[in-house]
Design an enzyme around this catalytic site. Structure first.
Site, PDB file in Angstrom:
ATOM      1  N   LYS A 181       0.820  -1.222   0.000  1.00 43.40           N
ATOM      2  CA  LYS A 181       0.000   0.000   0.000  1.00 43.40           C
ATOM      3  C   LYS A 181       0.846   1.260   0.000  1.00 43.40           C
ATOM      4  O   LYS A 181       0.445   2.276  -0.556  1.00 43.40           O
ATOM      5  CB  LYS A 181      -0.944   0.008   1.204  1.00 43.40           C
ATOM      6  CG  LYS A 181      -2.104  -0.962   1.045  1.00 43.40           C
ATOM      7  CD  LYS A 181      -3.269  -0.579   1.935  1.00 43.40           C
ATOM      8  CE  LYS A 181      -4.475  -1.461   1.640  1.00 43.40           C
ATOM      9  NZ  LYS A 181      -5.622  -1.150   2.477  1.00 43.40           N
TER      10      LYS A 181
ATOM     11  N   LYS B 207      -5.550  -9.649  -6.006  1.00 39.95           N
ATOM     12  CA  LYS B 207      -6.859  -9.824  -5.361  1.00 39.95           C
ATOM     13  C   LYS B 207      -7.823  -8.704  -5.747  1.00 39.95           C
ATOM     14  O   LYS B 207      -7.389  -7.567  -5.989  1.00 39.95           O
ATOM     15  CB  LYS B 207      -6.701  -9.917  -3.847  1.00 39.95           C
ATOM     16  CG  LYS B 207      -6.671  -8.596  -3.119  1.00 39.95           C
ATOM     17  CD  LYS B 207      -6.782  -8.794  -1.624  1.00 39.95           C
ATOM     18  CE  LYS B 207      -6.844  -7.460  -0.911  1.00 39.95           C
ATOM     19  NZ  LYS B 207      -8.172  -6.954  -0.645  1.00 39.95           N
TER      20      LYS B 207
ATOM     21  N   LYS C  93     -10.935  -3.015  -2.912  1.00 42.76           N
ATOM     22  CA  LYS C  93     -11.678  -1.752  -2.935  1.00 42.76           C
ATOM     23  C   LYS C  93     -10.844  -0.669  -3.596  1.00 42.76           C
ATOM     24  O   LYS C  93     -11.359   0.289  -4.122  1.00 42.76           O
ATOM     25  CB  LYS C  93     -12.001  -1.298  -1.505  1.00 42.76           C
ATOM     26  CG  LYS C  93     -12.930  -2.234  -0.767  1.00 42.76           C
ATOM     27  CD  LYS C  93     -13.791  -1.435   0.204  1.00 42.76           C
ATOM     28  CE  LYS C  93     -14.237  -2.273   1.365  1.00 42.76           C
ATOM     29  NZ  LYS C  93     -13.216  -2.403   2.402  1.00 42.76           N
TER      30      LYS C  93
HETATM   31  P1  ATP Z   1      -8.408  -2.535   0.266  1.00 46.25           P
HETATM   32  O1  ATP Z   1      -7.999  -3.455  -0.834  1.00 46.25           O
HETATM   33  O2  ATP Z   1      -8.709  -1.154  -0.170  1.00 46.25           O
HETATM   34  O3  ATP Z   1      -7.494  -2.623   1.433  1.00 46.25           O
HETATM   35  P2  ATP Z   1     -10.292  -4.534   0.782  1.00 46.25           P
HETATM   36  O4  ATP Z   1     -11.069  -4.741  -0.452  1.00 46.25           O
HETATM   37  O5  ATP Z   1      -9.177  -5.479   1.109  1.00 46.25           O
HETATM   38  O6  ATP Z   1      -9.792  -3.065   0.807  1.00 46.25           O
HETATM   39  P3  ATP Z   1     -11.162  -4.603   3.543  1.00 46.25           P
HETATM   40  O7  ATP Z   1     -12.125  -3.722   4.208  1.00 46.25           O
HETATM   41  O8  ATP Z   1      -9.729  -4.364   3.822  1.00 46.25           O
HETATM   42  O9  ATP Z   1     -11.348  -4.537   1.969  1.00 46.25           O
HETATM   43  O10 ATP Z   1     -11.517  -6.120   3.846  1.00 46.25           O
HETATM   44  C1  ATP Z   1     -12.687  -6.588   4.489  1.00 46.25           C
HETATM   45  C2  ATP Z   1     -12.636  -8.101   4.527  1.00 46.25           C
HETATM   46  O11 ATP Z   1     -12.706  -8.629   3.190  1.00 46.25           O
HETATM   47  C3  ATP Z   1     -11.331  -8.671   5.110  1.00 46.25           C
HETATM   48  O12 ATP Z   1     -11.620  -9.806   5.896  1.00 46.25           O
HETATM   49  C4  ATP Z   1     -10.536  -9.073   3.902  1.00 46.25           C
HETATM   50  O13 ATP Z   1      -9.605 -10.094   4.174  1.00 46.25           O
HETATM   51  C5  ATP Z   1     -11.636  -9.538   2.971  1.00 46.25           C
HETATM   52  N1  ATP Z   1     -11.251  -9.432   1.565  1.00 46.25           N
HETATM   53  C6  ATP Z   1     -10.872  -8.303   0.931  1.00 46.25           C
HETATM   54  N2  ATP Z   1     -10.596  -8.554  -0.362  1.00 46.25           N
HETATM   55  C7  ATP Z   1     -10.811  -9.885  -0.535  1.00 46.25           C
HETATM   56  C8  ATP Z   1     -10.701 -10.751  -1.672  1.00 46.25           C
HETATM   57  N3  ATP Z   1     -10.335 -10.291  -2.850  1.00 46.25           N
HETATM   58  N4  ATP Z   1     -10.985 -12.064  -1.501  1.00 46.25           N
HETATM   59  C9  ATP Z   1     -11.370 -12.549  -0.304  1.00 46.25           C
HETATM   60  N5  ATP Z   1     -11.499 -11.773   0.803  1.00 46.25           N
HETATM   61  C10 ATP Z   1     -11.228 -10.460   0.695  1.00 46.25           C
END
Ligand code: ATP
Ligand code: LTN
Length: 339
Positions: free
Chosen positions: A119, A208, A211
């Site tokens: 990040k 992955k 967001k």
């Molecule tokens: P960012 O990528 O901006 O950090 P994010 O999409 O990872 O955001 P979070 O709020 O950090 O979202 O994650 C919320 C939950 O979703 C966490 O338990 C995280 O591990 C899970 N998660 C996020 N992205 C994935 C994914 N691509 N596949 C499975 N689980 C995910």
């Protein structure tokens, strides 16, 4: 208000950032599992707004997103009668414990965190004239450890990307317990649903779904319209093989199949049989309709939730668990000789 009563089995704690838009990676990797195991555990789910500000946020949008995420969690089946849902910044104990844990965690432990490395490469912030990540982004895993350790958490259900942070929370808890010769912190276990631990981006299946992805069409959002879902799935990157089977080497189609598997709850063999001799286009069309069908009730429920009801649930959630958080802070201060 009734105080938090730990009558059921183990305690679950997990969190989600109110940054960006919730996508099916969040849903399949985390939220769906939280909702499905609510009867089994004592559950606390947290909207981690203090984590969100470790990267740049627009204040007006952040405020809206906090309510939006809460509404979506409720629409996905988080039930305030079974789970406490609250906003991290509403309970000062999180930042207080975070500071204390800062003082007992070696820098070297944080330097190993891969999420910070990833990040920080993308974050711009004026400090010495160079582009720099915030101290908050570096410290992010300590705040996460504080979230978990405040509530005597047994289980932390997350997607795979967060497992290193939960491991760190365990190490911090163990070290603190040893330093003060106490059992003040329970050692949490990570829980990852293997099949959906890492839903990949539709445009870049090597990374992955996230967001913060900047690739158009990379993520399917929980609030996407049917047309947007169809377009994203039909344009999802695959390969020229055109055979619908679970082959990890073919990351694009494999990811779409995992999404199909988790929404349909069909077995892998049955899915492969269903699409034997059929090409990617037919599979993608069916996948789009399946995702639309599964997201429709969530969207419908979300659209009907009054803002006042969401706010009340968040307020009640915080008040329910406040005594527990404050009790832990008091105990921690006592052992380290503060106050
Ligand atoms: P960012 O990528 O901006 O950090 P994010 O999409 O990872 O955001 P979070 O709020 O950090 O979202 O994650 C919320 C939950 O979703 C966490 O338990 C995280 O591990 C899970 N998660 C996020 N992205 C994935 C994914 N691509 N596949 C499975 N689980 C995910
Ligand atoms: N860092 C997590 C969100 C999060 C969390 C937590 C998850 C903050 N505190 C405590 C589990 C337990 C993320 O980015 N998904």
């Amino acid at each position: 208000m009734k105080p938090f009563d730990r009558t059921q089995g183990k305690r679950v704690f997990s969190g989600i950032q109110p940054s960006g838009d919730v996508h099916i990676g969040n849903y399949l990797g985390a939220i769906k599992n939280w909702a499905e195991s609510q009867d089994e555990y004592d559950n606390i789910f947290c909207i981690v707004d203090l984590h969100a500000i470790t990267v740049k946020q627009d204040p007006k949008i952040l405020k809206k997103k906090i309510r939006e995420i809460a509404g979506l969690l409720l629409a996905c089946g988080i039930d305030p009668k079974k789970s406490s849902l609250f906003v991290q910044s509403h309970l000062a104990a999180h930042t207080e414990l975070s500071w204390i844990l800062n003082c007992f965690t070696p820098m070297g432990w944080l330097e190993k965190m891969t999420q910070f490395k990833e990040k920080s490469e993308g974050q711009a912030c004026l400090s010495t004239g160079r582009e720099r990540a915030s101290v908050g982004l570096f410290d992010y895993p300590i705040l996460m450890a504080a979230d978990i350790l405040l509530y005597e958490t047994d289980i932390v259900p997350v997607g795979e990307d967060q497992s290193q942070h939960v491991e760190l929370a365990r190490d911090i808890a163990k070290r603190f317990n040893v330093i003060f010769d106490s059992n003040i912190f329970k050692i949490p276990e990570v829980k990852i649903k293997k099949e959906t631990a890492r839903i990949m981006g539709l445009q870049n299946p090597e990374k992955k779904m996230s967001k913060s992805s900047e690739l158009a069409g990379d993520s399917i959002l929980l609030l996407d319209s049917p047309d947007a879902i169809r377009e994203k799935i039909m344009k999802a990157k695959t390969d020229s093989f055109n055979e619908v089977n679970f082959d990890k080497e073919r990351a694009g189609i494999y990811n779409l199949l995992v999404i199909y598997e988790s929404f349909s709850e069909m077995g892998r063999g049955d899915i492969e049989t269903k699409y034997e001799g059929k090409g990617y286009a037919e599979f993608k069309k069916d996948l789009a309709e399946l995702v639309i069908e599964k997201l429709e009730p969530i969207q419908e429920k979300y659209n009907k939730l009054p803002e006042s009801e969401i706010d009340k649930i968040l307020q009640d959630g915080a008040e329910k668990i406040r005594p527990m958080a404050e009790k832990k802070i008091k105990e921690v201060k006592e052992v380290i000789g503060l106050g």
